[in-house]
Design an enzyme around this catalytic site. Structure first.
Site, PDB file in Angstrom:
ATOM      1  N   SER A 577       1.672  58.072 -20.292  1.00 43.36           N
ATOM      2  CA  SER A 577       0.269  58.424 -20.403  1.00 43.36           C
ATOM      3  C   SER A 577      -0.506  58.176 -19.113  1.00 43.36           C
ATOM      4  CB  SER A 577      -0.322  57.646 -21.577  1.00 43.36           C
ATOM      5  OG  SER A 577      -1.537  58.186 -21.965  1.00 43.36           O
ATOM      6  N   ASP A 663       0.247  67.829 -28.017  1.00 42.76           N
ATOM      7  CA  ASP A 663      -0.446  66.618 -27.572  1.00 42.76           C
ATOM      8  C   ASP A 663      -1.934  66.911 -27.403  1.00 42.76           C
ATOM      9  OD1 ASP A 663      -1.347  64.325 -26.320  1.00 42.76           O
ATOM     10  OD2 ASP A 663       0.427  64.130 -25.052  1.00 42.76           O
ATOM     11  N   HIS A 709       1.281  62.540 -28.799  1.00 41.18           N
ATOM     12  CA  HIS A 709       1.036  61.520 -27.784  1.00 41.18           C
ATOM     13  C   HIS A 709       1.043  60.120 -28.377  1.00 41.18           C
ATOM     14  CE1 HIS A 709      -0.559  60.376 -23.841  1.00 41.18           C
ATOM     15  NE2 HIS A 709      -1.249  59.469 -24.483  1.00 41.18           N
TER      16      HIS A 709
END
Length: 720
Positions: A577, A663, A709
């Site tokens: 991330s 995502d 995610h």
């Protein structure tokens, strides 16, 4: 994900379980295997549990942008044509990358099979019997396992005498995992949040307990929820990654639902928390840097909420309650680190806040648990974990240093604030969860005898300090096999995050232990921008200080090599991330330090993303990255470190990236652009420097059609 004091402490508006077990301080209940094949974390406390939510204050290594681009309706025909063309190019590029991955991955089948077998063996050995979080209510114990919720008497829970209350598959939620549980005080109702891997939004199922448990109500798109009374539930609704409305619903004869609070500021995220004594529900409205709390009196839940302290820019605070006094965890005063203060309920403004306890410098408050006569603070200092036990009776503070190998806390659920024991688990990337208890009566720490889980004895833990460019000392935690010889020739895997004030995830992972057993060295670089050394550590690495995190990372890797922990040609860098910002930046500035880089759902296109205000989280993210649209200096600064913007023709390490087609936080288009540009730069360099033995890096992108995610099942993480 979940919500609770721990999540709040992270200082994030909204975080989610990401590649880690806690969400953010709003979460965390602890290691639970929702299915023994799934490694989700269950939030069952008054706090939370998800690795990660990372929510008001996270989970967990995670970027918060939505990838739903193109949602603005263009006003001109020319723009329509442009968008259509762009969509075709995007689809062609996506298809090309998927075909490329299928070709490449076929060559790794034998290796994949071997690694999977080792990981499955380790999972069965260390995690299968690790147990689920338990919620104790008097003589009753509730726990979740394999997608089911069970009830047992405290004396029978280990004997297998249990009743099943809820089964996700029987109710048509076979693809969902249980994320959070809240039980009404009289144990007549249970609220359960269910979430799938492919969605950020959870569904809340309210179960009426009794001899024949039955579903009373189903509420879609819920983030946090708490029981105000035995038959009144308070919850927040989630839409497009935002929570701004609070509702109250009743389960009396006259059922009704009403809106009780709306947050008008898009920078703020709202969640609900119940004080440990169940006296108040708190409506917590948090941005990345500022808080405001409203109280709902659980004795009169439909009275208007009462404001504790109006939001003041830069002031963060969270509320607990004991004996008609509010206990306030806040950054009020100097230094701007967390302090425990108190004030009367009737006069709660900050002019009446009195100091109870202040943390030492560079100490991170990880979690706080309030009991009737005690308060326990879970702390990190110089990489070590501590318990600080504050007695409200003797007005004393006892500090207990926890085992040196421990890197993470997992606090268990304690619904009854009068309990005499606080239970928690300790873990590290290479140490499975180990259960401990602190006894208030005995004033001591007790290591719990657990199932026959093998003890990890061959792994050495080392803590180092690297000098950054500005002479700041940056902590590093290193793990290696005690039996390893010639560490300089061993492969090294370096981990970094450095954003949102969130610590690196250092919970147990089977793959980390497998690497240690095979001679790898693992290093965790606690760079600025993260939260390992308190709020100032985060502040010193965000907005106009982002480059400090990059300098810290370079200093850490350089020191590791100087001390004989591997060397550049055996070094890999891993990030997830927002950690992709620093990892990708280092790849541009100092590619010679590493041989490979592994990124998961990486944020690598900072500038373009922050320029798109139609994305749902861009506005609130400005407190972390700055606002390039309003500030040209900020735009230039972001451009100076943004991974995508700084790719150049040079020799790059090999790169493996996992991205998720659905995502909502990392725009897939940005990842695709990054990969294409990186490949071109690497190939251009190779063509210009056709020396003998010239090395061309592998740049591989694996786009997962499923998954997201935030949440990753055991099977998905195993495949990765």
């Amino acid at each position: 994900t979940c919500v609770g004091l721990r999540n709040l402490l992270q200082g994030l508006s909204f975080s989610v379980k990401c590649y880690s077990k806690h969400n953010h301080l709003q979460t965390v209940c602890l290691y639970s295997k929702i299915k023994h094949q799934k490694c989700h974390i269950l939030d069952c406390s008054g706090g939370t549990c998800t690795h990660w939510t990372v929510p008001p204050g996270s989970i967990v290594p995670w970027r918060f942008f939505s990838c739903k681009e193109g949602t603005k309706i263009p006003s001109k025909r020319k723009q329509n044509t442009s968008i259509t063309t762009s969509q075709h190019l995007y689809k062609d590029l996506l298809k090309s990358e998927q075909e490329n991955w299928n070709d490449i991955s076929s060559g790794y089948k034998a290796m994949t099979k071997s690694i999977k077998e080792k990981l499955e063996e380790l999972h069965k050995k260390y995690m299968f019997n690790s147990g689920s979080p338990r919620i104790r209510f008097g003589e009753n114990v509730y726990f979740e396992e394999n997608g089911c919720i069970f009830l047992s008497k405290a004396d029978d829970v280990d004997e297998g005498n249990v009743d099943i209350l809820f089964n996700t598959e029987d109710l048509g939620f076979s693809d969902a995992f249980i994320q959070r549980i809240r039980i009404s005080t009289d144990q007549r109702y249970m609220a359960i949040s269910l979430k799938s891997d492919n969605s950020e939004e959870a569904t809340c199922v309210i179960l009426k307990l009794g001899n024949f448990p039955a579903v009373e109500k189903v509420i879609p798109s819920v983030f946090s929820f708490e029981w105000a009374t035995n038959d009144v539930l308070c919850y927040t609704s989630q839409k497009n990654l935002k929570c701004q409305n609070v509702f109250m619903t009743t389960f009396t004869n006259q059922k009704h639902t009403e809106l009780v609070y709306t947050e008008p500021d898009a920078r703020f995220f709202v969640d609900i928390y119940c004080t440990k004594d169940r006296r108040f529900l708190t409506i917590n409205s948090n941005s990345k840097t500022t808080s405001e709390v409203w109280l709902i009196d659980c004795r009169h839940p439909f009275k208007l909420p009462a404001l504790v302290q109006a939001r003041t820019k830069g002031l963060i605070y969270h509320i607990e309650h004991r004996n008609d006094e509010l206990y306030i965890l806040t950054t009020y005063g100097e230094p701007a680190e967390y302090k425990l203060m108190k004030a009367p309920v009737a006069s709660s403004g900050m002019e009446n806040w009195q100091l109870v306890y202040a943390l030492e410098k560079k100490t991170k408050l990880v979690d706080l648990e309030m009991f009737s006569d005690h308060c326990i603070m879970f702390l990190k200092n110089a990489g070590h974990l501590y318990l600080n036990v504050i007695s409200f009776v003797s007005h004393s503070v006892q500090s207990i240093k926890l085992p040196a190998w421990a890197c993470e806390f997992e606090l268990e659920s304690h619904p009854e604030h009068t309990t005499s024991t606080c239970y928690f688990q300790l873990t590290s990337p290479v140490h499975p969860p180990k259960r401990f208890a602190y006894s208030f009566k005995e004033n001591n720490l007790i290591e719990q005898a657990v199932q026959e889980v093998p003890i990890i004895t061959n792994c050495h833990t080392t803590r180092l300090l690297a000098k950054s460019k500005d002479e700041t000392s940056v902590p590093i935690t290193v793990f290696h096999n005690m039996n390893s010889k010639e560490l300089r020739r061993k492969p090294l895997l370096v981990h970094v995050y450095g954003a949102y004030g969130i610590d690196l995830n250092m919970s147990f992972k089977e793959e980390k232990l497998m690497l240690i057993e095979e001679g790898w060295i693992l290093a965790y670089c606690h760079v600025r921008g993260g939260g390992e050394l308190g709020l100032s550590w985060h502040k010193d690495g965000c907005q106009q200080n982002k480059l400090k995190g990059l300098h810290d990372l370079k200093a850490c890797i350089t020191l590791l090599h100087e001390l004989g922990f591997s060397q550049p040609k055996y070094t890999a860098l891993a990030a997830a991330s927002a950690g992709g910002v620093l990892a990708g930046a280092l790849c541009n500035t100092d590619p010679e330090l590493i041989r490979a880089m592994v990124l998961q759902a990486p944020f690598v296109d900072v500038l373009n993303t922050m320029m798109k205000t139609h994305l749902p989280l861009t506005i609130e993210e400005q407190e972390e990255w700055g606002n390039p649209l309003a500030d040209e200096k900020c735009m230039r600064y972001i451009k100076s470190y943004c991974p995508y913007q700084n790719i150049k023709t040079q020799c790059y390490p090999s790169v493996f990236i996992t991205a998720y087609e659905n995502d909502q936080r990392i725009p897939l288009a940005g990842v695709l652009r990054y990969v294409q540009k990186l490949r071109k730069a690497a190939l251009d360099h190779a063509s210009k420097t056709s020396k003998k033995g010239n090395w061309i890096p592998n740049i591989i992108l694996d786009i997962q059609a499923s998954g997201s995610h935030c949440d990753s099942s055991w099977e998905d993480s195993l495949n990765e």
